[in-house]
Design an enzyme around this catalytic site. Structure first.
Site, PDB file in Angstrom:
ATOM      1  CG  ASP A   1       0.664  -3.702   5.069  1.00  0.00           C
ATOM      2  OD1 ASP A   1       1.555  -2.914   5.439  1.00  0.00           O
ATOM      3  OD2 ASP A   1      -0.537  -3.530   5.328  1.00  0.00           O
TER       4      ASP A   1
ATOM      5  CD  GLU B   1      -3.533  -1.137   5.640  1.00  0.00           C
ATOM      6  OE1 GLU B   1      -3.968  -2.006   6.413  1.00  0.00           O
ATOM      7  OE2 GLU B   1      -2.847  -0.174   6.040  1.00  0.00           O
ATOM      8  CD  GLU B   2      -1.455   2.364   7.602  1.00  0.00           C
ATOM      9  OE1 GLU B   2      -2.242   2.002   8.476  1.00  0.00           O
ATOM     10  OE2 GLU B   2      -0.301   1.913   7.472  1.00  0.00           O
TER      11      GLU B   2
ATOM     12  CG  HIS C   1       0.876   2.898  12.496  1.00  0.00           C
ATOM     13  ND1 HIS C   1      -0.464   2.667  12.721  1.00  0.00           N
ATOM     14  CD2 HIS C   1       1.149   2.299  11.312  1.00  0.00           C
ATOM     15  CE1 HIS C   1      -0.964   1.940  11.733  1.00  0.00           C
ATOM     16  NE2 HIS C   1      -0.001   1.703  10.861  1.00  0.00           N
TER      17      HIS C   1
ATOM     18  CG  ASP D   1       2.557   0.340   7.742  1.00  0.00           C
ATOM     19  OD1 ASP D   1       2.145  -0.189   6.701  1.00  0.00           O
ATOM     20  OD2 ASP D   1       1.819   0.639   8.688  1.00  0.00           O
TER      21      ASP D   1
ATOM     22  CG  HIS E   1      -0.550   0.088   2.511  1.00  0.00           C
ATOM     23  ND1 HIS E   1      -0.238   1.284   3.119  1.00  0.00           N
ATOM     24  CD2 HIS E   1      -0.336  -0.863   3.448  1.00  0.00           C
ATOM     25  CE1 HIS E   1       0.149   1.049   4.369  1.00  0.00           C
ATOM     26  NE2 HIS E   1       0.108  -0.240   4.597  1.00  0.00           N
TER      27      HIS E   1
HETATM   28 ZN   LIG Z   1       0.583  -1.198   6.405  1.00  0.00          ZN
END
Ligand SMILES: [Zn+2]
Length: 494
Positions: free
Chosen positions: A388, A360-361, A457, A326, A314
């Site tokens: 992912d 995606e997030e 994140h 990520d 993603h």
């Molecule tokens: Zn991800």
């Protein structure tokens, strides 16, 4: 004999140097397979849906992925030059344009497919304690936090309220009536670092993330003014962890943020001693949904161009770091599949379709749009790969679909044995995005996830966290599996 006992017996025998087990007992696997072992296993497993020439091509793809710098260079540009790629942001659009141009330059047929994405923008995010037990008069104490994605704002000048701490949803439910009313409620669920260190990072994350996702609605139902969650993940160094939150439509939306693990501990300690008051300012904005795109690029099949094998990651990321693990890594190992097919002059029977999923997030709108628009064509989707879960060492392939996929993939896994990635694991899903492609077998590298949630994140999700050797190994898994599915004599079972 139960497996556990057999393992104990094997361990005991190995300590005593016994070289053989009784015939009805399972022999220990060799520590490191020799060339002869590998040949023997290859012969006993057979070559399955592939010829020896095709397996040799997989060897070439694997070896090239380990040394070719393309994926690493692309990751450096995505993270350092373009930067964070929050859905709806100018950088997300720049990433769409960049990836489309790069993959077009490889000779793939590229097009963009529209999707509507949330457009949330982070604002100011500050907090300080204004009263607490033992406070030195005239002082405040800073609290480190970050707004959760989708959070509403406090008033521009912030709000001041007492902090109430609970460790779980259960404790929240058992609070005396009105105990959280007009307060800032902190869910102090502790991320299980031990579980993550055992290689079960995803399980540890799954347990804690329920609070990030559901905490705001529970707190709102109790009359809280705002909600805090302890950061989900194993990060040290006082790093807050963002991520999407969701509001139950029937309840008032309240501001929501994640405090660092250190600050959660501090709040838990001080509130045990007496009343603690916090001033909290969060000024994010939710703008009207934005138009964005999935980037789609086809490496056309030579015999069955209508049959498709998806390779994907993603493209959107959170905004605190630069989205390296990520999921910049997932994007570039997927780009590397197309790059290596071109470099090695390989044109598998079926189409290999690169997809850079958008959003995606914050809800998976890109993958949902694709699944809807291509619903009539799902039978032609032979398999879908997604990476992912970072870029640490892969130990094998996780497949989602019928158990028969394990036997089907065995000769392919043998190819990956040389990089320590030959285990075959059945999983519930192979990635958030490809899980929307109903009925399509899913595949993902099985990754060492012991460290992933230390950076995921957070502001520390940056290029330097990616080990080039491990990135190459992940690219090898993606390239070998994608080629295998696309060129097999029989499609993967479904
Ligand atoms: Zn991800």
């Amino acid at each position: 004999m139960p497996l556990k006992e057999r393992a104990v017996l094997a361990a005991v025998l190995s300590v005593f140097g016994s070289s053989c087990l009784a015939q009805n007992q399972q022999p220990q696997p060799p520590a490191a397979p020799t060339v002869q072992d590998r040949l023997a296993r290859m012969m006993s497993a057979g070559t399955g849906a592939w010829t020896t020439d095709q397996l040799a091509n997989m060897d070439r793809l694997r070896d090239a992925a380990l040394t070719d710098p393309y994926a690493l260079n692309e990751l450096r540009h995505l993270t350092d030059n373009i930067g964070p790629r929050l859905s709806g942001s100018p950088q997300a659009q720049a990433a769409v344009d960049y990836v489309a141009a790069e993959i077009r330059a490889l000779g793939a047929e590229v097009h963009l497919e529209k999707t509507t994405v949330p457009h949330w923008v982070r604002g100011e995010e500050t907090a300080a304690l204004t009263a607490w037990p033992g406070q030195t008069p005239g002082t405040t104490q800073k609290i480190v936090l970050t707004a959760l994605g989708g959070s509403v704002a406090t008033p521009p000048d912030g709000m001041t309220a007492e902090v109430v701490v609970v460790n779980s949803f259960d404790e929240a439910r058992k609070l005396p009536a009105g105990a959280a009313k007009g307060k800032i409620l902190l869910f102090n669920e502790i991320f299980d670092k031990r579980l993550a260190a055992q290689g079960n990072g995803l399980s540890a994350y799954g347990k804690a993330v329920a609070y990030r996702a559901g905490g705001p609605s529970i707190a709102s139902s109790l009359g809280a003014l705002a909600v805090l969650v302890r950061s989900v993940g194993g990060a040290d160094y006082r790093l807050p962890h963002t991520g999407a939150t969701y509001y139950a439509p029937s309840l008032p939306k309240i501001p929501a943020a994640a405090v660092t693990a250190e600050d959660a501990d501090l709040l838990a300690n001080l509130t045990r001693q007496g009343p603690v008051t916090m001033h909290l300012t969060l000024t994010p904005q939710t703008l009207p949904p934005a138009q964005s795109y999935n980037v789609i690029a086809d490496w056309k099949g030579s015999e069955h161009p209508e049959q498709i094998v998806v390779v994907s990651g993603h493209l959107d990321s959170w905004d605190l770091g630069t989205g390296a693990i990520d999921d910049g890594a997932g994007i570039v190992v997927s780009m590397q599949v197309i790059h290596l097919l071109k470099a090695l002059g390989l044109h598998p029977k079926r189409t290999v379709r690169f997809i850079a999923w958008m959003d995606e997030e914050q809800g998976g709108s890109g993958a949902q749009t694709y699944a809807q628009e291509h619903a009539a064509d799902m039978a032609n989707h032979i398999g879908a790969l997604e990476s992912d879960l970072g870029a640490d060492h892969p130990t094998g392939i996780t497949y989602a679909g019928p158990a028969a996929l394990g036997d089907y993939l065995r000769p392919v896994a043998q190819v990956l044995d040389a990089i320590g990635a030959s285990t075959l694991t059945h999983g519930e899903e192979a990635g958030e995005d490809v899980s929307f492609l109903k009925g399509v077998p899913g595949f993902t590298p099985t990754q060492d996830n012991r460290f992933y949630f230390n950076y995921h994140h957070t502001a520390a999700d940056t290029f330097d966290k990616v080990d080039p050797q491990h990135l190459g190994e992940n690219a090898a898994v993606m390239a070998v599996v994608a080629y295998a599915l696309a060129d097999a004599s029989t499609p993967a079972p479904r």
